[in-house]
Write a protein that holds these residues in place. Sequence first.
Motif, mmCIF file in Angstrom:
data_model
loop_
_atom_site.group_PDB
_atom_site.id
_atom_site.type_symbol
_atom_site.label_atom_id
_atom_site.label_comp_id
_atom_site.label_asym_id
_atom_site.label_seq_id
_atom_site.Cartn_x
_atom_site.Cartn_y
_atom_site.Cartn_z
ATOM 1 N N GLN A 49 0.808 -1.217 0.000
ATOM 2 C CA GLN A 49 0.000 0.000 0.000
ATOM 3 C C GLN A 49 0.845 1.273 0.000
ATOM 4 N N GLN A 50 1.725 1.403 -0.996
ATOM 5 C CA GLN A 50 2.539 2.606 -1.179
ATOM 6 C C GLN A 50 3.447 2.900 0.026
ATOM 7 N N GLN A 51 4.002 1.875 0.624
ATOM 8 C CA GLN A 51 4.916 2.023 1.759
ATOM 9 C C GLN A 51 6.200 2.720 1.294
ATOM 10 N N PRO A 52 6.637 3.786 1.995
ATOM 11 C CA PRO A 52 7.911 4.410 1.636
ATOM 12 C C PRO A 52 9.064 3.424 1.818
ATOM 13 N N VAL A 53 10.049 3.523 0.948
ATOM 14 C CA VAL A 53 11.213 2.637 0.990
ATOM 15 C C VAL A 53 12.445 3.417 1.435
ATOM 16 N N LEU A 54 13.478 2.683 1.807
ATOM 17 C CA LEU A 54 14.742 3.273 2.245
ATOM 18 C C LEU A 54 15.867 2.814 1.329
ATOM 19 N N PRO A 55 16.847 3.685 1.067
ATOM 20 C CA PRO A 55 17.969 3.261 0.237
ATOM 21 C C PRO A 55 18.865 2.303 0.998
ATOM 22 N N SER A 56 19.460 1.394 0.267
ATOM 23 C CA SER A 56 20.329 0.404 0.889
ATOM 24 C C SER A 56 21.345 -0.083 -0.130
ATOM 25 N N GLY A 57 22.448 -0.563 0.374
ATOM 26 C CA GLY A 57 23.443 -1.183 -0.478
ATOM 27 C C GLY A 57 23.503 -2.662 -0.165
ATOM 28 N N LEU A 58 23.810 -3.468 -1.160
ATOM 29 C CA LEU A 58 23.961 -4.893 -0.904
ATOM 30 C C LEU A 58 25.312 -5.185 -0.255
ATOM 31 N N LYS A 59 26.296 -4.377 -0.586
ATOM 32 C CA LYS A 59 27.644 -4.543 -0.053
ATOM 33 C C LYS A 59 28.108 -3.219 0.532
ATOM 34 N N ASP A 60 29.057 -3.293 1.447
ATOM 35 C CA ASP A 60 29.597 -2.086 2.068
ATOM 36 C C ASP A 60 30.890 -1.623 1.405
ATOM 37 N N HIS A 61 31.249 -2.200 0.288
ATOM 38 C CA HIS A 61 32.472 -1.834 -0.415
ATOM 39 C C HIS A 61 32.128 -1.107 -1.698
ATOM 40 N N ILE A 62 32.950 -0.128 -2.037
ATOM 41 C CA ILE A 62 32.738 0.723 -3.205
ATOM 42 C C ILE A 62 32.867 -0.095 -4.496
ATOM 43 N N ASP A 63 32.119 0.311 -5.517
ATOM 44 C CA ASP A 63 32.168 -0.229 -6.884
ATOM 45 C C ASP A 63 31.788 -1.699 -6.995
ATOM 46 N N ILE A 64 30.927 -2.184 -6.134
ATOM 47 C CA ILE A 64 30.473 -3.566 -6.255
ATOM 48 C C ILE A 64 29.026 -3.622 -6.736
ATOM 49 N N HIS A 65 28.172 -2.782 -6.148
ATOM 50 C CA HIS A 65 26.758 -2.820 -6.523
ATOM 51 C C HIS A 65 26.162 -1.432 -6.390
ATOM 52 N N SER A 66 25.203 -1.125 -7.244
ATOM 53 C CA SER A 66 24.548 0.180 -7.163
ATOM 54 C C SER A 66 23.498 0.168 -6.056
ATOM 55 N N VAL A 67 22.949 1.337 -5.783
ATOM 56 C CA VAL A 67 21.999 1.477 -4.683
ATOM 57 C C VAL A 67 20.720 0.695 -4.973
ATOM 58 N N MET A 68 20.153 0.114 -3.932
ATOM 59 C CA MET A 68 18.884 -0.601 -4.004
ATOM 60 C C MET A 68 17.927 0.095 -3.038
ATOM 61 N N VAL A 69 16.670 -0.308 -3.016
ATOM 62 C CA VAL A 69 15.732 0.215 -2.029
ATOM 63 C C VAL A 69 15.160 -0.945 -1.230
ATOM 64 N N TYR A 70 14.932 -0.700 0.040
ATOM 65 C CA TYR A 70 14.438 -1.712 0.975
ATOM 66 C C TYR A 70 13.053 -1.309 1.444
ATOM 67 N N CYS A 71 12.101 -2.223 1.353
ATOM 68 C CA CYS A 71 10.751 -1.975 1.854
ATOM 69 C C CYS A 71 10.629 -2.595 3.237
ATOM 70 N N PRO A 72 10.410 -1.779 4.263
ATOM 71 C CA PRO A 72 10.302 -2.336 5.607
ATOM 72 C C PRO A 72 9.011 -3.113 5.849
ATOM 73 N N ARG A 73 8.024 -2.940 4.992
ATOM 74 C CA ARG A 73 6.765 -3.658 5.188
ATOM 75 C C ARG A 73 6.855 -5.095 4.674
ATOM 76 N N CYS A 74 7.300 -5.275 3.444
ATOM 77 C CA CYS A 74 7.387 -6.637 2.895
ATOM 78 C C CYS A 74 8.771 -7.237 3.085
ATOM 79 N N ASN A 75 9.699 -6.448 3.588
ATOM 80 C CA ASN A 75 11.049 -6.917 3.899
ATOM 81 C C ASN A 75 11.800 -7.368 2.650
#
Length: 160
Positions: A49-75
């Motif tokens: 139901q249009q839950q706001p998302v938060l930015p997240s990275g899959l890895k904590d190291h530079i140049d491995i993966h681009s930014v993703m978004v995390y939905c706290p409702r559906c996890n």
Amino acid sequence: CILSHHVTSSGDVIFIYTHIPILKIISCCYQRRKFKNCEFGVCPMLPCQQQPVLPSGLKDHIDIHSVMVYCPRCNNIMLPSMKTGGRYGDEVDLDGAYFGSTFPHLFLMQFPELRPAPPIKMPEYVPRVFGFKVRLPPPPEQVDEDEVMQDSNAVEDKTV
């Protein structure tokens, strides 16, 4: 010119690694406001139901993966999209390490009142044709071609 670009990018990495803890603490209130205003986008899943998302990275190291978004409702974690209203669309090449893999979870621990309720339970979809329920046949079993060839060879051997 190549050397100056390398030095600049190395300087950026050093700056980011040394300032990430400070920036995370200072920017939590700023990030809270952005989360409430849905500036990172909303979850495209219908039960959320249009839950706001938060930015997240899959890895904590530079140049491995681009930014993703995390939905706290559906996890779920997913690629950001301009269709969901976020500013981090597909054309943005933002490194996920800038947010880190801990940001959304640390954010929700710091602001527990922003933790959403679980997603709504969706009724099970029942396929219908002209109003009548359709009973779909079970999916065909996956048959290994080698087994079929061996079985056909065994039948041929018995008939000879």
